[in-house]
Design a protein around this motif. Sequence first.
Motif, PDB file in Angstrom:
ATOM      1  N   GLY A   1       0.801  -1.218   0.000  1.00 46.44           N
ATOM      2  CA  GLY A   1       0.000   0.000   0.000  1.00 46.44           C
ATOM      3  C   GLY A   1       0.833   1.265   0.000  1.00 46.44           C
ATOM      4  N   ALA A   2       2.118   1.139   0.306  1.00 44.31           N
ATOM      5  CA  ALA A   2       3.002   2.302   0.273  1.00 44.31           C
ATOM      6  C   ALA A   2       3.373   2.699  -1.147  1.00 44.31           C
ATOM      7  N   PHE A   3       3.146   1.801  -2.096  1.00 45.48           N
ATOM      8  CA  PHE A   3       3.466   2.112  -3.487  1.00 45.48           C
ATOM      9  C   PHE A   3       2.303   2.882  -4.119  1.00 45.48           C
ATOM     10  N   GLN A   4       2.635   3.895  -4.872  1.00 43.08           N
ATOM     11  CA  GLN A   4       1.619   4.817  -5.389  1.00 43.08           C
ATOM     12  C   GLN A   4       0.583   4.115  -6.258  1.00 43.08           C
ATOM     13  N   ALA A   5       1.001   3.183  -7.076  1.00 41.75           N
ATOM     14  CA  ALA A   5       0.059   2.503  -7.977  1.00 41.75           C
ATOM     15  C   ALA A   5      -1.009   1.767  -7.180  1.00 41.75           C
ATOM     16  N   VAL A   6      -0.616   1.101  -6.105  1.00 42.31           N
ATOM     17  CA  VAL A   6      -1.583   0.364  -5.283  1.00 42.31           C
ATOM     18  C   VAL A   6      -2.452   1.331  -4.497  1.00 42.31           C
ATOM     19  N   ALA A   7      -1.830   2.376  -3.965  1.00 41.44           N
ATOM     20  CA  ALA A   7      -2.590   3.366  -3.196  1.00 41.44           C
ATOM     21  C   ALA A   7      -3.667   4.018  -4.062  1.00 41.44           C
ATOM     22  N   HIS A   8      -3.363   4.286  -5.319  1.00 42.42           N
ATOM     23  CA  HIS A   8      -4.342   4.896  -6.223  1.00 42.42           C
ATOM     24  C   HIS A   8      -5.503   3.952  -6.506  1.00 42.42           C
ATOM     25  N   LEU A   9      -5.213   2.651  -6.622  1.00 43.41           N
ATOM     26  CA  LEU A   9      -6.293   1.684  -6.819  1.00 43.41           C
ATOM     27  C   LEU A   9      -7.242   1.687  -5.619  1.00 43.41           C
ATOM     28  N   CYS A  10      -6.681   1.662  -4.425  1.00 45.25           N
ATOM     29  CA  CYS A  10      -7.509   1.662  -3.211  1.00 45.25           C
ATOM     30  C   CYS A  10      -8.312   2.956  -3.089  1.00 45.25           C
ATOM     31  N   ALA A  11      -7.679   4.071  -3.420  1.00 44.21           N
ATOM     32  CA  ALA A  11      -8.374   5.355  -3.341  1.00 44.21           C
ATOM     33  C   ALA A  11      -9.521   5.416  -4.340  1.00 44.21           C
ATOM     34  N   GLY A  12      -9.303   4.878  -5.535  1.00 46.26           N
ATOM     35  CA  GLY A  12     -10.361   4.869  -6.538  1.00 46.26           C
ATOM     36  C   GLY A  12     -11.555   4.034  -6.113  1.00 46.26           C
ATOM     37  N   ILE A  13     -11.298   2.892  -5.472  1.00 41.61           N
ATOM     38  CA  ILE A  13     -12.385   2.048  -4.971  1.00 41.61           C
ATOM     39  C   ILE A  13     -13.215   2.820  -3.951  1.00 41.61           C
ATOM     40  N   LEU A  14     -12.537   3.507  -3.034  1.00 40.32           N
ATOM     41  CA  LEU A  14     -13.229   4.261  -1.988  1.00 40.32           C
ATOM     42  C   LEU A  14     -14.061   5.399  -2.570  1.00 40.32           C
ATOM     43  N   VAL A  15     -13.489   6.146  -3.503  1.00 43.92           N
ATOM     44  CA  VAL A  15     -14.211   7.288  -4.086  1.00 43.92           C
ATOM     45  C   VAL A  15     -15.470   6.823  -4.805  1.00 43.92           C
ATOM     46  N   ARG A  16     -15.369   5.765  -5.607  1.00 45.92           N
ATOM     47  CA  ARG A  16     -16.545   5.275  -6.327  1.00 45.92           C
ATOM     48  C   ARG A  16     -17.599   4.741  -5.365  1.00 45.92           C
ATOM     49  N   ALA A  17     -17.160   4.061  -4.297  1.00 43.58           N
ATOM     50  CA  ALA A  17     -18.114   3.513  -3.335  1.00 43.58           C
ATOM     51  C   ALA A  17     -18.858   4.622  -2.602  1.00 43.58           C
ATOM     52  N   GLU A  18     -18.147   5.660  -2.196  1.00 45.06           N
ATOM     53  CA  GLU A  18     -18.798   6.742  -1.455  1.00 45.06           C
ATOM     54  C   GLU A  18     -19.695   7.582  -2.365  1.00 45.06           C
ATOM     55  N   THR A  19     -19.321   7.734  -3.623  1.00 46.25           N
ATOM     56  CA  THR A  19     -20.187   8.429  -4.579  1.00 46.25           C
ATOM     57  C   THR A  19     -21.476   7.648  -4.786  1.00 46.25           C
ATOM     58  N   ALA A  20     -21.337   6.325  -4.939  1.00 44.92           N
ATOM     59  CA  ALA A  20     -22.518   5.479  -5.100  1.00 44.92           C
ATOM     60  C   ALA A  20     -23.373   5.495  -3.839  1.00 44.92           C
ATOM     61  N   ARG A  21     -22.748   5.523  -2.681  1.00 42.60           N
ATOM     62  CA  ARG A  21     -23.503   5.544  -1.430  1.00 42.60           C
ATOM     63  C   ARG A  21     -24.404   6.782  -1.357  1.00 42.60           C
ATOM     64  N   ALA A  22     -23.832   7.933  -1.702  1.00 46.77           N
ATOM     65  CA  ALA A  22     -24.628   9.161  -1.671  1.00 46.77           C
ATOM     66  C   ALA A  22     -25.818   9.073  -2.618  1.00 46.77           C
ATOM     67  N   ALA A  23     -25.592   8.516  -3.811  1.00 45.52           N
ATOM     68  CA  ALA A  23     -26.668   8.423  -4.804  1.00 45.52           C
ATOM     69  C   ALA A  23     -27.736   7.418  -4.377  1.00 45.52           C
ATOM     70  N   VAL A  24     -27.317   6.274  -3.855  1.00 43.32           N
ATOM     71  CA  VAL A  24     -28.275   5.242  -3.439  1.00 43.32           C
ATOM     72  C   VAL A  24     -29.106   5.724  -2.257  1.00 43.32           C
ATOM     73  N   TYR A  25     -28.466   6.334  -1.276  1.00 42.85           N
ATOM     74  CA  TYR A  25     -29.194   6.816  -0.108  1.00 42.85           C
ATOM     75  C   TYR A  25     -30.174   7.926  -0.499  1.00 42.85           C
ATOM     76  N   ALA A  26     -29.752   8.813  -1.389  1.00 39.38           N
ATOM     77  CA  ALA A  26     -30.640   9.900  -1.827  1.00 39.38           C
ATOM     78  C   ALA A  26     -31.841   9.341  -2.578  1.00 39.38           C
ATOM     79  N   ALA A  27     -31.605   8.359  -3.451  1.00 35.42           N
ATOM     80  CA  ALA A  27     -32.704   7.757  -4.211  1.00 35.42           C
ATOM     81  C   ALA A  27     -33.679   7.045  -3.289  1.00 35.42           C
ATOM     82  N   ALA A  28     -33.180   6.492  -2.187  1.00 36.78           N
ATOM     83  CA  ALA A  28     -34.060   5.822  -1.231  1.00 36.78           C
ATOM     84  C   ALA A  28     -35.008   6.814  -0.563  1.00 36.78           C
TER      85      ALA A  28
END
Length: 298
Positions: free
Chosen positions: A197-224
């Motif tokens: 996780g200290a390597f930038q390529a891996v850190a960016h993958l993890c960050a991208g997963i988190l950003v997409r999940a939290e964006t989807a969370r906001a949309a799903v909760y709002a639609a509910a």
Amino acid sequence: MVAAGETGRGSEGGGAAPGRSAADDGGTGSDGSGSGAGPGGVVRLDRGVWRALGDLGFFALRLPEAEGGVGLGLPEAVLVFEEAGRVLLPGPLVATHLAAGAVPGAATGETVVAAVDGGLVEWLAEADVVHGDATGAVPLRSLDPLTPLHRVAAGRRAPDPVAILLSAAEQLGTAVRVGELAAQHARAREQFGRPIGAFQAVAHLCAGILVRAETARAAVYAAAVTADPADIAAARLLADEAAVRGARDCLQVHGGMGFTWESEVHLHLKRAWVRTQRAGGVTESEEVLAAALASGTV
């Protein structure tokens, strides 16, 4: 997916349900809950778990208390289905939940309800009641070993927005879980004397997963909260992307370990892929959202 053999089995509510496929796609998830492989690799639904879900109010969550339900609403149902997606809970959860109050025994988990969804039916051979015409259904070898599928003659019917939203909530649960798995592995796995996780390529993958999940969370909760079809369509698109891309990136972080049966990562990706085919696929939601944007209603 490739076609497999079938045998006959009766069902209610819209056609004969073919027998269970003998395709060797059995097995259980890493959590081992909800279903398993019987003789010949047949995937069976654990009726004990199904009844336990009924006892907990999973299926009767939105039924009024006067009708024996829990009396909650769509936002609460979304939270519950998110957790179901997170733990890879198998079975026709959405169909049975929507049938509560209309089909005897669905609310309590005594009756398993499947539904024809476009040209596919999930868990048809295990269903007691089938909504839609499943006559002539042909079993398929499912990509997801815990979601047996049958193909039927495609019938055009408008998808239920609530069903779409609950599937999006399951996708959100998957997106959140693969983010956790990726971060855990990135912290624990070491290469060249330090966590990957200290390597930038891996850190960016993890960050991208988190950003997409939290964006989807906001949309799903709002639609509910709004229950607006356009909001639900947008939530579905974001949740599908978060689940599929998140699971793929999680596999990238895990490397070859992610494809082994000891890991749940590949199971999340396979389940996410299957869910994207529900309710007409992403194209249906894209058309709903495009129409709303063109009309200026969103």
